[in-house]
Structures are given as C-alpha cells and as structure tokens.
Design a protein around this motif. Structure first.
Motif, PDB file in Angstrom:
ATOM      1  N   GLY A  72       0.812  -1.211   0.000  1.00 57.11           N
ATOM      2  CA  GLY A  72       0.000   0.000   0.000  1.00 57.11           C
ATOM      3  C   GLY A  72       0.845   1.260   0.000  1.00 57.11           C
ATOM      4  N   ALA A  73       2.019   1.208   0.671  1.00 57.69           N
ATOM      5  CA  ALA A  73       2.896   2.371   0.706  1.00 57.69           C
ATOM      6  C   ALA A  73       3.447   2.714  -0.672  1.00 57.69           C
ATOM      7  N   PHE A  74       3.530   1.713  -1.541  1.00 57.94           N
ATOM      8  CA  PHE A  74       3.985   1.945  -2.908  1.00 57.94           C
ATOM      9  C   PHE A  74       2.834   2.246  -3.864  1.00 57.94           C
ATOM     10  N   GLY A  75       1.637   2.414  -3.310  1.00 59.97           N
ATOM     11  CA  GLY A  75       0.494   2.767  -4.137  1.00 59.97           C
ATOM     12  C   GLY A  75      -0.113   1.599  -4.879  1.00 59.97           C
ATOM     13  N   LEU A  76       0.183   0.374  -4.474  1.00 62.12           N
ATOM     14  CA  LEU A  76      -0.372  -0.799  -5.133  1.00 62.12           C
ATOM     15  C   LEU A  76      -1.726  -1.159  -4.535  1.00 62.12           C
ATOM     16  N   ALA A  77      -2.523  -1.842  -5.307  1.00 62.95           N
ATOM     17  CA  ALA A  77      -3.844  -2.243  -4.836  1.00 62.95           C
ATOM     18  C   ALA A  77      -3.715  -3.265  -3.713  1.00 62.95           C
ATOM     19  N   GLU A  78      -4.702  -3.281  -2.835  1.00 66.10           N
ATOM     20  CA  GLU A  78      -4.697  -4.207  -1.706  1.00 66.10           C
ATOM     21  C   GLU A  78      -5.097  -5.609  -2.183  1.00 66.10           C
ATOM     22  N   PRO A  79      -4.220  -6.609  -2.038  1.00 67.19           N
ATOM     23  CA  PRO A  79      -4.576  -7.967  -2.473  1.00 67.19           C
ATOM     24  C   PRO A  79      -5.447  -8.668  -1.442  1.00 67.19           C
ATOM     25  N   ARG A  80      -6.144  -9.706  -1.879  1.00 64.75           N
ATOM     26  CA  ARG A  80      -6.970 -10.476  -0.945  1.00 64.75           C
ATOM     27  C   ARG A  80      -6.100 -11.311  -0.010  1.00 64.75           C
ATOM     28  N   THR A  81      -4.949 -11.736  -0.495  1.00 65.25           N
ATOM     29  CA  THR A  81      -4.047 -12.597   0.263  1.00 65.25           C
ATOM     30  C   THR A  81      -2.957 -11.750   0.912  1.00 65.25           C
ATOM     31  N   GLU A  82      -2.583 -12.117   2.125  1.00 65.33           N
ATOM     32  CA  GLU A  82      -1.531 -11.394   2.832  1.00 65.33           C
ATOM     33  C   GLU A  82      -0.168 -11.851   2.329  1.00 65.33           C
ATOM     34  N   LEU A  83       0.692 -10.888   1.977  1.00 68.46           N
ATOM     35  CA  LEU A  83       2.065 -11.209   1.577  1.00 68.46           C
ATOM     36  C   LEU A  83       2.853 -11.621   2.812  1.00 68.46           C
ATOM     37  N   PHE A  84       3.454 -12.806   2.770  1.00 68.63           N
ATOM     38  CA  PHE A  84       4.136 -13.355   3.933  1.00 68.63           C
ATOM     39  C   PHE A  84       5.248 -12.420   4.432  1.00 68.63           C
ATOM     40  N   GLY A  85       5.206 -12.130   5.734  1.00 63.47           N
ATOM     41  CA  GLY A  85       6.292 -11.374   6.337  1.00 63.47           C
ATOM     42  C   GLY A  85       7.594 -12.152   6.379  1.00 63.47           C
ATOM     43  N   PHE A  86       7.495 -13.483   6.219  1.00 60.89           N
ATOM     44  CA  PHE A  86       8.691 -14.317   6.234  1.00 60.89           C
ATOM     45  C   PHE A  86       9.556 -14.068   5.004  1.00 60.89           C
ATOM     46  N   LEU A  87       9.030 -13.309   4.038  1.00 58.06           N
ATOM     47  CA  LEU A  87       9.827 -12.949   2.877  1.00 58.06           C
ATOM     48  C   LEU A  87      11.096 -12.208   3.295  1.00 58.06           C
ATOM     49  N   ILE A  88      10.974 -11.340   4.286  1.00 57.78           N
ATOM     50  CA  ILE A  88      12.142 -10.599   4.774  1.00 57.78           C
ATOM     51  C   ILE A  88      13.148 -11.550   5.409  1.00 57.78           C
ATOM     52  N   VAL A  89      12.654 -12.509   6.199  1.00 57.82           N
ATOM     53  CA  VAL A  89      13.544 -13.489   6.823  1.00 57.82           C
ATOM     54  C   VAL A  89      14.271 -14.296   5.747  1.00 57.82           C
ATOM     55  N   ALA A  90      13.552 -14.692   4.697  1.00 53.60           N
ATOM     56  CA  ALA A  90      14.166 -15.472   3.622  1.00 53.60           C
ATOM     57  C   ALA A  90      15.267 -14.679   2.931  1.00 53.60           C
ATOM     58  N   VAL A  91      15.043 -13.384   2.710  1.00 55.31           N
ATOM     59  CA  VAL A  91      16.068 -12.547   2.079  1.00 55.31           C
ATOM     60  C   VAL A  91      17.306 -12.460   2.974  1.00 55.31           C
ATOM     61  N   VAL A  92      17.084 -12.277   4.270  1.00 57.18           N
ATOM     62  CA  VAL A  92      18.216 -12.205   5.211  1.00 57.18           C
ATOM     63  C   VAL A  92      18.988 -13.519   5.231  1.00 57.18           C
ATOM     64  N   VAL A  93      18.270 -14.639   5.257  1.00 59.26           N
ATOM     65  CA  VAL A  93      18.927 -15.946   5.251  1.00 59.26           C
ATOM     66  C   VAL A  93      19.722 -16.144   3.961  1.00 59.26           C
ATOM     67  N   GLY A  94      19.149 -15.740   2.825  1.00 65.55           N
ATOM     68  CA  GLY A  94      19.854 -15.873   1.558  1.00 65.55           C
ATOM     69  C   GLY A  94      21.145 -15.072   1.539  1.00 65.55           C
ATOM     70  N   ILE A  95      21.098 -13.827   2.018  1.00 65.65           N
ATOM     71  CA  ILE A  95      22.304 -13.000   2.069  1.00 65.65           C
ATOM     72  C   ILE A  95      23.333 -13.613   3.012  1.00 65.65           C
ATOM     73  N   ALA A  96      22.857 -14.093   4.164  1.00 66.68           N
ATOM     74  CA  ALA A  96      23.775 -14.695   5.137  1.00 66.68           C
ATOM     75  C   ALA A  96      24.463 -15.928   4.566  1.00 66.68           C
ATOM     76  N   ILE A  97      23.712 -16.774   3.862  1.00 62.76           N
ATOM     77  CA  ILE A  97      24.310 -17.977   3.263  1.00 62.76           C
ATOM     78  C   ILE A  97      25.318 -17.585   2.190  1.00 62.76           C
ATOM     79  N   ALA A  98      24.984 -16.597   1.369  1.00 65.54           N
ATOM     80  CA  ALA A  98      25.902 -16.158   0.310  1.00 65.54           C
ATOM     81  C   ALA A  98      27.204 -15.635   0.897  1.00 65.54           C
ATOM     82  N   VAL A  99      27.102 -14.820   1.949  1.00 65.86           N
ATOM     83  CA  VAL A  99      28.309 -14.286   2.587  1.00 65.86           C
ATOM     84  C   VAL A  99      29.105 -15.406   3.253  1.00 65.86           C
ATOM     85  N   LEU A 100      28.404 -16.324   3.916  1.00 70.10           N
ATOM     86  CA  LEU A 100      29.078 -17.417   4.615  1.00 70.10           C
ATOM     87  C   LEU A 100      29.846 -18.310   3.645  1.00 70.10           C
TER      88      LEU A 100
END
Length: 406
Positions: free
Chosen positions: A194-222
């Motif tokens: 919504g902050a980017f002006g996109l329409a509100e979807p019926r389904t909630e976008l998983f907050g775990f997406l942020i965790v997955a990105v952090v894990v991916g960066i951590a694995i790449a660095v490791l």
C-alpha cells in the motif's frame, strides 16, 4: 572478456533447460489437442484489474519463499559435494515440533516468533546431523540415509500430529496441532504494498519474505566470503586435498549437514507463521523435493536459486487458470519435470563448453595448439556426475564419493 564469457556459459545451462522444457511441453499440449500458444497466454495472464495483478504477484511470492529456502538448504549440501535428499523430512518434522512448542508457551510477540524459528532450525539441523554422523562414522551414503530418514520423519510427524501434539477435536476431518497464539503470528507485508500505491490484495504477503532474504544473504556471505565457506567449498572439490591443507573433512561433513538441515527447518514457517497458524494434515508437502530442482536450476547460486524459485512458483500459480481454461493442469507438472531432466543435461553441455573455452584460452596464452578432441570425457553424464556438472571421485577421507570439478 573472460569473465563475461564465463558468466554467459554459466547462464547457458538454466536457459537451455527452460527452453527445452517449454518446447517439450508445447509438443505435449499439441498432442492432447490443445493450442500451446493459448496455454502460454493463460499461464502468463495475471489478470485485467490492478487488484487481480497484485493478487497474482502476491500468490507467486508466497509460493516462492518456501521454495527459495528449500533450494538454499539443498545448495548448501551441494557445495560440499553432498546430496541432502532428506530436506522433505527435515522441514516436516521441524515444522510440527515448532508448531507444538509455539502453541505451548506464552511470550511477547517478537520473542515468541523467534522461539518458533529457533526450534524449527534446531530440529531440522539435528535431523540432518544424523545423516552427517552416519556418513563420517559408518561410511553410509548420505543419499541412502537421508531418503530413509525421510520416511521415518514423515511417520514420526504423523504420529506426533495424531497423538501428543494433536489440537483438533476427535472426529475432525482435518487434524491439526493447537493453533499458535497471536503473539506467534508474523505480520504480513501488505502495508508495504500500500505504501507503494499498489492495490490491496486479498491474500496477505508473507512477512517471512524478509527473513528469507536475510537468510539468503547470510548464506551467500558465509559460503563466498568466510574461511568456513572456503573450507566447505575446498572440501567439496577434493576432501583429500583439503585434509592435506589442514581442514578436518569429517567435521566439515557434519557441520555442513547441520547447516543444511537448519535452513531446511525454515521451509514450513512461512505458511505456519503467516497463514495456517497450525501444522495439519493439509499442510504443504513436497517442497523439499522441489528444492532439489530449484537448486539445480539456480546452479547453487543464491540469486539463481531466487530466480528459479520464482519460476517454479509462477508455474504452480498457473495450474488453476489452466483448469479454468479446460487445459489439464498436469501441463505444469510436465514443465517442472522436464526442467529437472533438461537442467542436468544442459549443465553438462555448459560444463563441456566452459572446459573447451578454457582450453582454447590456455592454448592462446601459451601458443600451443588446442586439443581438437577436448579433454572432456566423450561419454554422457553418468552416475559419477556431481550436482553442478562436476565429476565425483572416490576419496579416502570420508569413505564415500566427494564432488570434484573436472
């Protein structure tokens, strides 16, 4: 120039795999009497209204998050020359235990979510650690032991769900654990949309997406920027050479399996914390096996795995529109299956091209004529071929085959 050429060759394998899969799928669609172009149009149609398009994107992202984590878990073991086929069992047993522990305690929100994540990672790591211990102590192939442990994990998860961890009443058609309290829910990211002006979807976008990105960066660095990652990759290339340089190959096998299992333990948490709120008989299955295909298509690179996860998520989302268009949804399964088959062949082709390119570059530098036959073996990929196209050789360190690049 050489770096650009090597990058192009690295991308050649996945590109060929996807292209071959699309061609084979188009032929199959034509044989069943449907129009391949119409099927492609249905698959790529995300909707007419902005809300429909955003909804389709959210569905794809939510599906891609666990696939990305599954691909990461498999790729960590692949980089060590290990085949962790047990990711499916590791994430299922980790999720049911994490769901039960999360429902049994009362903590403030952030701590409660953190507890569920830590428990899932610990259980996944311990289950995968069994594979590593069996390999270094008894010489048991990780392929065999991880497959067998899959059956044990699924059976144990079923027993725990229907027995000690059962939260649904007797006679219920769907058996689940006790639902997680609200303090263990991970907030969604629809507010960001919504902050980017996109329409509100019926389904909630998983907050775990942020965790997955952090894990991916951590694995790449490791893997790429630390001494541990260098030792892991060196042991995967040649365990005997790594041992000669002071690396404890046996310890690296166990540590790598623990790390792979810890990442595998996260696979079920996007659904658990973001949507289902409990583990049940209808909980998403098969993500561990899809993770193998995602890791292969992504060539064990974190960015490549992310793109492969998005592709497989896009294909999964296309199954429902195909059914509405009276086109068999099994087309999606055909595409995914042919990608898995084609990626192995394409990676071998790309490996041989890279080898011959390196030979030509070396011949030009030394002035010697290149070997017209190439030093790549003339036969096709056999049972000794590694997960990224490298050949596997026997070593005397772990008592089993380790991956070595030609």
């Amino acid at each position: 120039m050489n770096r650009l050429r090597s990058t192009g060759l690295a991308l050649l394998g996945p590109a060929l795999a996807v292209l071959v899969a699309l061609v084979i799928s188009a032929v199959v669609i034509a044989l069943i009497g449907e129009n391949p172009l119409r099927a492609l149009q249905v698959m790529t149609d995300l909707g007419d209204a902005p809300s429909q398009q955003v909804q389709s994107i959210v569905v794809i992202l939510n599906r891609a998050v666990p696939l990305f984590l599954a691909g990461l878990a498999v790729s960590v073991a692949f980089r060590m020359g290990l085949f962790n086929i047990g990711v499916e069992g590791q994430y299922r047993i980790a999720t049911v235990v994490a769901a039960a522990v999360g429902a049994a305690v009362a903590l403030p929100g952030p701590l409660h979510v953190l507890l569920v994540i830590v428990v899932a990672m610990a259980v996944g790591a311990l289950w995968a650690g069994i594979v590593g211990v069996l390999k270094v102590t008894r010489g048991v192939s990780e392929v065999i032991s991880s497959i067998m442990l899959n059956f044990i994990a699924l059976g144990l998860a079923s027993y725990l769900l229907t027995g000690p961890f059962r939260g649904s009443p007797e006679g219920a058609s769907i058996i689940t654990t006790t639902p997680l309290p609200e303090s263990a829910w991970l907030p969604g990211l629809n507010g960001v949309l919504g902050a980017f002006g996109l329409a509100e979807p019926r389904t909630e976008l998983f907050g775990f997406l942020i965790v997955a990105v952090v894990v991916g960066i951590a694995i790449a660095v490791l893997i790429q920027r630390t001494r541990f990652g260098f030792d892991l990759r060196a042991t995967g290339i040649s365990a005997s050479a790594a041992t000669a340089s002071g690396v404890d190959a046996r310890r690296m096998v166990v540590t790598t399996m623990l790390l792979s299992g810890a990442v595998a333990g996260l696979i079920g948490l996007p659904d658990l914390l973001g949507d289902a709120r409990a583990f049940g008989t209808e909980f998403t299955a098969g993500l561990g096996f899809l993770g193998i295909a995602v890791a292969l298509l992504g060539r064990n690179n974190v960015l490549g795995i992310a793109l492969a996860a998005l592709l497989f998520a896009f294909l999964d989302r296309a199954a429902l529109p195909l059914q509405f268009a009276d086109i068999p949804a099994s087309v999606v399964t055909i595409i995914q299956g042919t990608i898995v088959l084609a990626v192995v062949i394409a990676n071998e082709i790309a490996r041989r091209l890279a080898l011959r390119s390196a030979e030509r570059s070396g011949a030009e530098a030394t002035g010697a004529p290149p070997d017209p036959g190439g030093s790549a073996d003339p036969g096709g990929p056999g049972p000794g071929t590694g997960p990224d196209g490298g050949h596997r050789v026997r070593t005397g360190v772990t008592g089993s085959s380790e991956e070595a690049r030609a």
